[in-house]
Scaffold this active site. Structure first.
Site, PDB file in Angstrom:
ATOM      1  N   GLY A 470      53.208 -50.359  20.126  1.00  0.00           N
ATOM      2  CA  GLY A 470      54.331 -49.468  20.376  1.00  0.00           C
ATOM      3  C   GLY A 470      55.376 -49.440  19.297  1.00  0.00           C
ATOM      4  O   GLY A 470      56.359 -48.703  19.410  1.00  0.00           O
ATOM      5  N   GLU A 508      49.867 -56.093  19.615  1.00  0.00           N
ATOM      6  CA  GLU A 508      48.681 -55.295  19.281  1.00  0.00           C
ATOM      7  C   GLU A 508      49.131 -54.036  18.558  1.00  0.00           C
ATOM      8  O   GLU A 508      49.218 -52.965  19.153  1.00  0.00           O
ATOM      9  CB  GLU A 508      47.914 -54.886  20.547  1.00  0.00           C
ATOM     10  CG  GLU A 508      47.422 -56.013  21.416  1.00  0.00           C
ATOM     11  CD  GLU A 508      46.886 -55.480  22.733  1.00  0.00           C
ATOM     12  OE1 GLU A 508      46.890 -54.247  22.939  1.00  0.00           O
ATOM     13  OE2 GLU A 508      46.463 -56.294  23.566  1.00  0.00           O
ATOM     14  N   CYS A 509      49.427 -54.141  17.300  1.00  0.00           N
ATOM     15  CA  CYS A 509      49.921 -52.991  16.544  1.00  0.00           C
ATOM     16  C   CYS A 509      48.767 -52.288  15.836  1.00  0.00           C
ATOM     17  O   CYS A 509      47.834 -52.933  15.345  1.00  0.00           O
ATOM     18  CB  CYS A 509      50.970 -53.425  15.526  1.00  0.00           C
ATOM     19  SG  CYS A 509      52.534 -53.906  16.289  1.00  0.00           S
ATOM     20  N   GLY A 510      48.854 -50.985  15.771  1.00  0.00           N
ATOM     21  CA  GLY A 510      47.878 -50.194  15.039  1.00  0.00           C
ATOM     22  C   GLY A 510      48.553 -49.351  13.990  1.00  0.00           C
ATOM     23  O   GLY A 510      48.502 -49.629  12.799  1.00  0.00           O
ATOM     24  N   ARG A 511      49.274 -48.322  14.448  1.00  0.00           N
ATOM     25  CA  ARG A 511      49.954 -47.394  13.545  1.00  0.00           C
ATOM     26  C   ARG A 511      50.869 -48.124  12.561  1.00  0.00           C
ATOM     27  O   ARG A 511      50.889 -47.829  11.364  1.00  0.00           O
ATOM     28  CB  ARG A 511      50.776 -46.409  14.382  1.00  0.00           C
ATOM     29  CG  ARG A 511      51.549 -45.400  13.606  1.00  0.00           C
ATOM     30  CD  ARG A 511      52.544 -44.642  14.490  1.00  0.00           C
ATOM     31  NE  ARG A 511      52.080 -44.495  15.849  1.00  0.00           N
ATOM     32  CZ  ARG A 511      51.278 -43.531  16.265  1.00  0.00           C
ATOM     33  NH1 ARG A 511      50.850 -42.625  15.402  1.00  0.00           N
ATOM     34  NH2 ARG A 511      50.916 -43.462  17.534  1.00  0.00           N
ATOM     35  N   CYS A 586      40.033 -21.457  13.490  1.00  0.00           N
ATOM     36  CA  CYS A 586      40.341 -20.183  14.144  1.00  0.00           C
ATOM     37  C   CYS A 586      41.219 -20.412  15.371  1.00  0.00           C
ATOM     38  O   CYS A 586      40.850 -20.036  16.494  1.00  0.00           O
ATOM     39  CB  CYS A 586      39.048 -19.474  14.539  1.00  0.00           C
ATOM     40  SG  CYS A 586      37.958 -19.128  13.153  1.00  0.00           S
TER      41      CYS A 586
END
Length: 639
Positions: A470, A508-511, A586
Site C-alpha cells: 500500500g 509486502e510492497c510491489g509498486r 479501437c
C-alpha cells in the site's frame, strides 16, 4: 495422431522427440542424407521412447520400402504421389500376400526368429500405416482414384510443394493452395480415408480440429529447434552489459526500421533502490516483494537476496519464484486459491499462507492433512477502518477481500481447531498507493490496537503481523516520492509499542519497489486534431501499459525528439499546446496521458516514466493482436 518430421540423422534427437510427447516421428529419408545404419538406430530410438517410427521414403522405391520396414518402421510416408499406381506400388512392397508382395525373412522385424512368422505377417499387414503425400497439381486431377486405392491408410497434404506446382511458390496460404488442400480433405471424407494436415500457424491447428481432423503433423524438428534457439538467444540478449541506460536502449531502437515500442527495466537500479528500502527498516520488520506488481522472472531474480522473500497470489506466480529464486521464503495468498494451488504451495514449502475465509481454512486443512504436514496461517481481515485516502481500498468498505470482522470468531476457531493448520497471526492489507508516511504510520497504529484486542478476545498470540503493502508512488509528482526515511524513523518509535511476542512485522510492497526501474517507450505514428483538440497516436497503448487507463490518471512522460523523417512525407506536429497521448486500439479508453507539450511530432518517441510496476503484467496483450513490445533488461551488475 500428432507427428513431427525429423530430418536430423540423430537417434538421440528422436529420443527427445519421443520424450516430448509426440505420437509419431516421421524420419525423413527424402530430404536428408541418412545412412542405413543411422536410420535403423533412429528407429530403435523411437521404439525406446514409445513413439511410432514412420519413414518418408525417397520417391516410390520398393526396395527402400522393404528395407526400412525390415528395420522396424511402422509407417511409410510416400512423397509426391501423382497417381493410383504410385500408391499401389508401395502397398505391394509394404504388405505381405495376399495384400501385397513384401518379401519375408527372419530378421529384426520378427525378433530374429522369436516371433512366429504367421503371427508377424498378420500383425504387420494390420499395423503398417501407408501414407500418401499430395504435393503435385496433377494428383488433384485424380484425387478420388488415389484416395480409394486399396491398402492406403492416410493422406497427408503437402501444401509447400503443392504451392510450387500450382505456380505460387511457397505461398502456402494462397487461395489456390488452400482450395487444393480443401479438395484433398473432401476426397478423403468421401472415401473414408484419414486425412492428415500440416498446420502452419496456431489458427490452422484449431481450424482443423474444429472440423474433426485429429491427425496433424506439427512441423519439422529443425525449424522448431531454430525458432526455440532464437527465442532463447533473444531472451538472453534482453540482458545488456553494453547498453547501460534507458536512453541508450531507446536510441538503439530508433535506429531500427520498426517503430519504437519497448519496455526497458534497469535491474541494477532496482537492486540499489530495494537495498536502500530494506536497510532502512527497523528490527523485527521484513520486506517481501509482491510479485503481482511485475512477475517477470528476471525482476524476481534481481530481487532475490535483497528482499526477505516473495508474496505470491497464484500458482503461476509461485512457479515463477520457484524458478527464479528457488531458495527464497514465499508467502502465498490471494482472494481464493484453488485446491491445486494450495497443494502446490505445500509441496513447494511455502512459509505461510494468507487465508481469507473459513472455507479457505478448510481447503488448506484438507490439503495439509493429505500432505502430512502443518501449514502456518495468517488470517486476512477486512477491517472496518477508518483508513487514509488512497487510490484503491481493499478494506473499510464492502470488497471481496479478507474476512469480515463479524466473521472473525468463527475463522479463529477454525484456524485453532482444524488439523493441518496453525494460526501464526493476522494479515491486514487495507489499501493501495498511500502517499503519506504520517497517515501510513497512523494506520499501523490502528492495526496494533485491533490485533491486541483480538488476542485478548480470542485468547491467541500473534507471532507475525503482516501489514501488507500500500505504500504509493505519486505519478502526478514523481519528484516527490513517499518519504521512506521519515516513515522508518516513525516506525521504529511505533514498534516500541508493539508486543514483544510479535516477533515479525511483514511488509509486502510491489509498486514502491519496482515502479521506478522501468520505462515504456512508444513512437508517435501520427498527430492530428479532431474538434479542435490535438491527439498523438502511438505504436503501443493500454494493451501494453494499462495502468494509466486502469487508474484513470495522466501518466508522466517526456519526449525524445527524433529528427529523421522520410523525405516528401508530411510530418504533423503539435506545438505549445495540450495533447492527449493515445494508443493504437479501437477504443477511446486507449489513453495514456494528457498534458501540455512544447513540441511533439510524428516520429518522436514518448517515454512514460515509472512504468516498472503494473504495466505489462496487467495489460490485455492480445486485443487487436498487435505485436508485443520489446522488453529489455539492463543488468543487474555484479554486487
Amino acid at each position: 495422431m500428432e507427428g513431427l518430421f525429423v530430418a536430423t540423422p540423430s537417434p538421440a534427437l528422436v529420443e527427445m522427440v519421443g520424450a516430448a510427447g509426440y505420437d509419431v516421428a516421421i524420419l525423413d529419408a527424402e530430404h536428408a542424407l541418412v545412412s542405413p545404419d543411422t536410420l535403423q538406430e533412429m528407429i530403435r530410438a523411437a521404439e525406446v521412447t514409445g513413439i511410432a517410427p514412420w519413414v518418408r521414403v525417397p520417391e516410390h522405391d520398393p526396395g527402400f520400402v522393404l528395407r526400412v520396414l525390415d528395420a522396424g518402421a511402422t509407417g511409410i510416408v510416400v512423397p509426391h504421389v501423382r497417381s493410383r499406381a504410385d500408391v499401389e506400388a508401395v502397398v505391394r512392397a509394404a504388405r505381405y500376400a495376399p495384400a501385397g508382395m513384401r518379401s519375408l525373412n527372419s530378421g529384426r522385424m520378427v525378433g530374429y526368429g522369436r516371433v512366429d512368422l504367421t503371427t508377424h505377417v498378420a500383425r504387420a499387414n494390420k499395423d503398417i500405416t501407408i501414407v500418401a503425400m499430395i504435393e503435385d497439381a496433377e494428383a488433384l486431377q485424380v484425387i478420388d482414384e488415389i484416395v480409394t486405392t486399396p491398402g492406403l491408410d492416410m493422406v497427408l497434404e503437402g501444401a509447400a510443394d503443392l504451392s510450387q506446382s500450382l505456380g505460387v511458390p511457397w505461398r502456402t496460404r494462397h487461395r489456390l493452395v488452400r482450395r487444393a488442400v480443401e479438395e484433398v480433405h473432401a476426397a478423403c471424407l468421401r472415401a473414408g480415408v484419414r486425412f492428415c494436415a500440416i498446420p502452419r500457424v496456431p489458427a490452422d491447428r484449431a481450424r482443423w480440429r474444429a472440423r474433426g481432423v485429429t491427425d496433424l503433423v506439427l512441423g519439422e524438428e529443425r525449424s522448431l529447434a531454430v525458432r526455440a534457439f532464437r527465442s532463447h538467444v533473444s531472451e538472453l540478449r534482453c540482458y545488456s552489459t553494453r547498453v547501460r541506460s534507458h536512453t541508450e536502449v531507446i536510441a538503439a531502437a530508433v535506429e531500427s526500421p520498426d517503430p519504437v515500442c519497448l519496455f526497458s527495466y534497469d535491474l541494477d537500479a532496482l537492486r540499489r533502490h530495494a537495498r536502500r528500502v530494506v536497510e532502512a527498516l527497523p528490527p523485527r520488520c521484513r520486506m517481501f516483494y509482491a510479485v503481482k506488481a511485475n512477475s517477470d522472472e528476471r525482476v524476481v531474480a534481481a530481487l532475490d537476496g535483497v528482499v526477505a522473500g516473495f508474496e505470491v497470489a497464484s500458482g503461476g506466480e509461485l512457479a515463477v519464484v520457484g524458478d527464479a529464486a528457488p531458495d527464497a521464503p514465499v508467502l502465498l495468498g490471494g482472494p481464493v486459491p484453488t485446491d491445486a494451488e494450495l497443494a502446490a504451495g505445500l509441496a513447494a514449502g511455502v512459509t505461510r499462507f494468507h487465508v481469507e475465509s473459513t472455507l479457505g481454512l478448510h481447503r488448506l486443512s484438507d490439503a495439509a492433512t493429505a500432505a502430512g504436514t502443518t501449514a502456518d496461517v495468517l488470517l486476512r481481515v477486512n477491517l472496518a477502518g477508518p483508513f487514509p485516502a488512497a487510490t484503491l481500498a481493499m478494506a473499510g468498505r464492502p470488497t471481496q477481500f479478507g474476512i469480515d470482522e463479524s466473521d472473525l470468531p468463527a475463522a479463529v476457531a477454525a484456524a485453532t481447531e482444524l488439523p493441518g493448520v496453525r494460526l501464526a497471526g493476522f494479515h491486514l492489507h487495507s489499501l493501495s498507493n498511500n502517499l503519506s508516511a504520517e497517515r501510513h504510520l497512523a494506520m499501523l497504529g490502528h492495526y496494533r490496537d485491533v490485533v491486541r484486542g483480538w488476542e485478548e478476545e480470542f485468547g491467541v498470540r500473534a507471532e507475525v503481523v503482516d501489514v501488507g503493502g500500500g505504500i504509493g508512488v505519486d505519478y502526478a509528482a514523481l519528484y516527490r516520492p513517499f518519504d521512506w526515511s521519515a516513515f522508518c524513523r516513525g516506525l521504529a518509535e511505533l514498534l516500541a509499542t508493539f508486543p514483544e511476542h510479535w516477533r515479525e512485522i511483514d511488509f509486502e510492497c510491489g509498486r514502491f519497489l519496482v515502479a521506478g526501474c522501468g520505462v515504456y517507450a512508444a513512437e508517435v505514428l501520427d498527430v492530428k486534431r479532431t474538434h479542435g483538440h490535438a491527439y498523438a497516436l502511438l505504436r503501443g497503448g493500454t494493451h501494453h501499459f494499462r495502468l494509466p487507463s486502469s487508474w484513470q490518471h495522466s501518466h508522466p512522460f517526456h519526449v525524445v525528439p527524433v529528427d529523421a523523417w522520410p523525405e516528401g512525407r508530411p510530418r504533423p506536429e503539435v506545438t505549445d499546446d495540450e495533447v492527449t497521448i493515445c494508443g493504437e486500439l479501437c477504443t477511446p479508453k486507449d489513453t495514456l496521458a494528457h498534458a501540455r507539450v512544447g513540441r511533439l511530432r510524428a516520429g518522436d518517441v514518448v517515454v512514460f516514466e515509472a512504468a516498472g510496476a503494473y504495466g505489462w503484467d496487467i495489460s490485455h496483450h492480445d486485443f487487436l493482436r498487435h505485436p508485443h513490445p520489446d522488453r529489455v533488461f539492463l543488468g543487474p551488475s555484479p554486487d
